[in-house]
Scaffold this motif. Structure first.
Motif, PDB file in Angstrom:
ATOM      1  N   GLN A   5    -102.702 -14.265 -11.321  1.00 21.63           N
ATOM      2  CA  GLN A   5    -103.512 -13.143 -11.776  1.00 21.63           C
ATOM      3  C   GLN A   5    -104.384 -12.673 -10.614  1.00 21.63           C
ATOM      4  O   GLN A   5    -104.863 -13.479  -9.819  1.00 21.63           O
ATOM      5  CB  GLN A   5    -104.402 -13.551 -12.959  1.00 21.63           C
ATOM      6  N   LEU A   6    -104.577 -11.369 -10.516  1.00 19.91           N
ATOM      7  CA  LEU A   6    -105.373 -10.803  -9.435  1.00 19.91           C
ATOM      8  C   LEU A   6    -106.289  -9.706  -9.961  1.00 19.91           C
ATOM      9  O   LEU A   6    -105.836  -8.834 -10.715  1.00 19.91           O
ATOM     10  CB  LEU A   6    -104.447 -10.210  -8.364  1.00 19.91           C
ATOM     11  N   LEU A  30    -111.670 -14.037  -2.134  1.00 16.22           N
ATOM     12  CA  LEU A  30    -111.637 -13.558  -0.761  1.00 16.22           C
ATOM     13  C   LEU A  30    -112.540 -12.339  -0.633  1.00 16.22           C
ATOM     14  O   LEU A  30    -112.385 -11.370  -1.384  1.00 16.22           O
ATOM     15  CB  LEU A  30    -110.214 -13.178  -0.336  1.00 16.22           C
ATOM     16  N   VAL A  31    -113.481 -12.383   0.298  1.00 14.96           N
ATOM     17  CA  VAL A  31    -114.449 -11.298   0.486  1.00 14.96           C
ATOM     18  C   VAL A  31    -114.089 -10.518   1.745  1.00 14.96           C
ATOM     19  O   VAL A  31    -114.088 -11.072   2.849  1.00 14.96           O
ATOM     20  CB  VAL A  31    -115.881 -11.844   0.603  1.00 14.96           C
ATOM     21  N   PHE A  72    -113.828  -7.388  -2.658  1.00 18.38           N
ATOM     22  CA  PHE A  72    -113.277  -8.736  -2.730  1.00 18.38           C
ATOM     23  C   PHE A  72    -112.187  -8.791  -3.782  1.00 18.38           C
ATOM     24  O   PHE A  72    -112.067  -7.903  -4.630  1.00 18.38           O
ATOM     25  CB  PHE A  72    -114.374  -9.764  -3.038  1.00 18.38           C
ATOM     26  N   LYS A  73    -111.407  -9.851  -3.716  1.00 18.81           N
ATOM     27  CA  LYS A  73    -110.367 -10.081  -4.700  1.00 18.81           C
ATOM     28  C   LYS A  73    -110.470 -11.504  -5.230  1.00 18.81           C
ATOM     29  O   LYS A  73    -110.847 -12.421  -4.509  1.00 18.81           O
ATOM     30  CB  LYS A  73    -108.973  -9.837  -4.094  1.00 18.81           C
ATOM     31  N   VAL A  74    -110.137 -11.650  -6.497  1.00 21.05           N
ATOM     32  CA  VAL A  74    -110.149 -12.953  -7.150  1.00 21.05           C
ATOM     33  C   VAL A  74    -108.703 -13.265  -7.543  1.00 21.05           C
ATOM     34  O   VAL A  74    -108.108 -12.573  -8.359  1.00 21.05           O
ATOM     35  CB  VAL A  74    -111.049 -12.960  -8.397  1.00 21.05           C
ATOM     36  N   LEU A  75    -108.162 -14.306  -6.913  1.00 26.09           N
ATOM     37  CA  LEU A  75    -106.784 -14.727  -7.170  1.00 26.09           C
ATOM     38  C   LEU A  75    -106.808 -15.989  -8.026  1.00 26.09           C
ATOM     39  O   LEU A  75    -107.421 -16.985  -7.663  1.00 26.09           O
ATOM     40  CB  LEU A  75    -106.072 -15.012  -5.846  1.00 26.09           C
ATOM     41  N   SER A 121    -103.485  -7.787  -0.970  1.00 25.58           N
ATOM     42  CA  SER A 121    -103.537  -6.398  -1.438  1.00 25.58           C
ATOM     43  C   SER A 121    -102.152  -5.906  -1.827  1.00 25.58           C
ATOM     44  O   SER A 121    -101.987  -5.201  -2.838  1.00 25.58           O
ATOM     45  CB  SER A 121    -104.136  -5.501  -0.340  1.00 25.58           C
ATOM     46  N   THR A 122    -101.152  -6.273  -1.035  1.00 25.96           N
ATOM     47  CA  THR A 122     -99.771  -5.897  -1.363  1.00 25.96           C
ATOM     48  C   THR A 122     -99.328  -6.529  -2.675  1.00 25.96           C
ATOM     49  O   THR A 122     -98.713  -5.878  -3.525  1.00 25.96           O
ATOM     50  CB  THR A 122     -98.821  -6.339  -0.234  1.00 25.96           C
TER      51      THR A 122
END
Length: 282
Positions: A5-6, A30-31, A72-75, A121-122
């Motif tokens: 999940q992202l 990830l920031v 940022f993204k939360v994986l 991001s991809t």
């Protein structure tokens, strides 16, 4: 590919600090720009641009502050995902990576971070396309992109000082990984080492020797840490009574649970809950 999940900053609730997350999966934050502050199991963590932070699935966390320019993204990825992909690293290193759990953020080189960020991001964009259009080949591509991310994260962790230069005993490593996987599924019901030794078809002594040699922790300490992490989380993210928790964790009664908790944490579950009181939303 439901194991992954992202989300990014635009998909979080607008009111920072009112939501506490207790993920069932391992989480990697990830920031890219700006700064964010999180509370992870009662510890304040500051995440700067270019940093990566892992949170084990049995912990809780909340965002206490997010700068206006933060990207940022939360994986989130399934804790059992390691059983379904092949990584050309040792079994214990693969386990630690998939279940990565650190108390401090990693800060890779700017080049390494940008490479990982581009892949993340991809993957994020492809997952949205695959979900909206049902494109099968995109989902297959996503698995390979995720594996590439895992390999790059492994390099980051090793460069940050997590590399093991000594060669491990393969049999003891296998036992340790199997034990850790069993603990993840059974720690609430079983704290007796005999239970795990029997499932692994080895003696308690050899189990203890193997786990301590590979992890530098005793099996009993690992079991206690799993239980304490879950107990802390439940005391914060749920309204369960101390008695209900003692039953859930298979203690003889709430007094035995409270005694165990105080021995390791230093305060009773009731006092811990009072100090950590907040608005909670899973």
């Amino acid at each position: 590919m439901n194991e992954i999940q992202l989300i990014d900053q635009s998909e979080l609730p607008q009111k920072v600090g009112e939501y506490i997350y207790h993920p069932l999966n391992t989480t990697c934050i990830l920031v890219h720009t700006g700064t964010i502050a999180i509370d992870c199991n009662g510890s304040a963590i500051q995440l700067l641009a270019g940093s990566i932070f892992f949170i084990g699935y049995n912990k809780y966390y909340s965002f206490s502050e997010i700068s206006p320019d933060a990207q940022f993204k939360v994986l989130n990825y399934d804790r059992n995902f390691s059983n379904r992909i092949r990584l050309s690293i040792s079994k214990y290193d693969a386990y630690r990576l998939i279940h990565a759990d650190s108390s401090v953020p990693f800060s890779p080189t700017a080049t390494d971070f940008e490479t990982i960020w581009t892949l993340i991001s991809t993957l994020h964009q492809n997952r949205k396309k695959a979900q909206n259009q049902g494109i099968d080949f995109l989902q297959k591509a996503n698995v390979n992109i995720f594996m590439a991310i895992i390999y790059l994260l492994a390099a980051v962790i090793y460069d940050a000082g997590e590399r093991h230069l000594t060669v491990r005993n393969q049999r003891k490593e296998e036992i340790t990984v199997q034990f850790l996987q069993l603990v993840a599924d059974n720690y609430k019901q079983h704290r007796d080492l005999a239970f795990y030794a029997e499932l692994l078809h080895i003696s308690i002594k050899y189990l203890s020797i193997s786990v301590r040699e590979i992890t530098n922790d005793s099996p009993s300490a690992i079991l206690s840490n799993w239980l304490l992490s879950e107990a802390r989380a439940q005391l914060i993210v749920s309204n369960k009574t101390i008695n209900q928790l003692s039953q859930e964790f298979h203690f003889s009664d709430q007094y035995a649970f409270s005694k165990f908790f105080k021995k390791h944490v230093g305060i009773t579950p009731i006092i811990f809950r009072e100090r950590q009181a907040t608005i909670v939303t899973n």
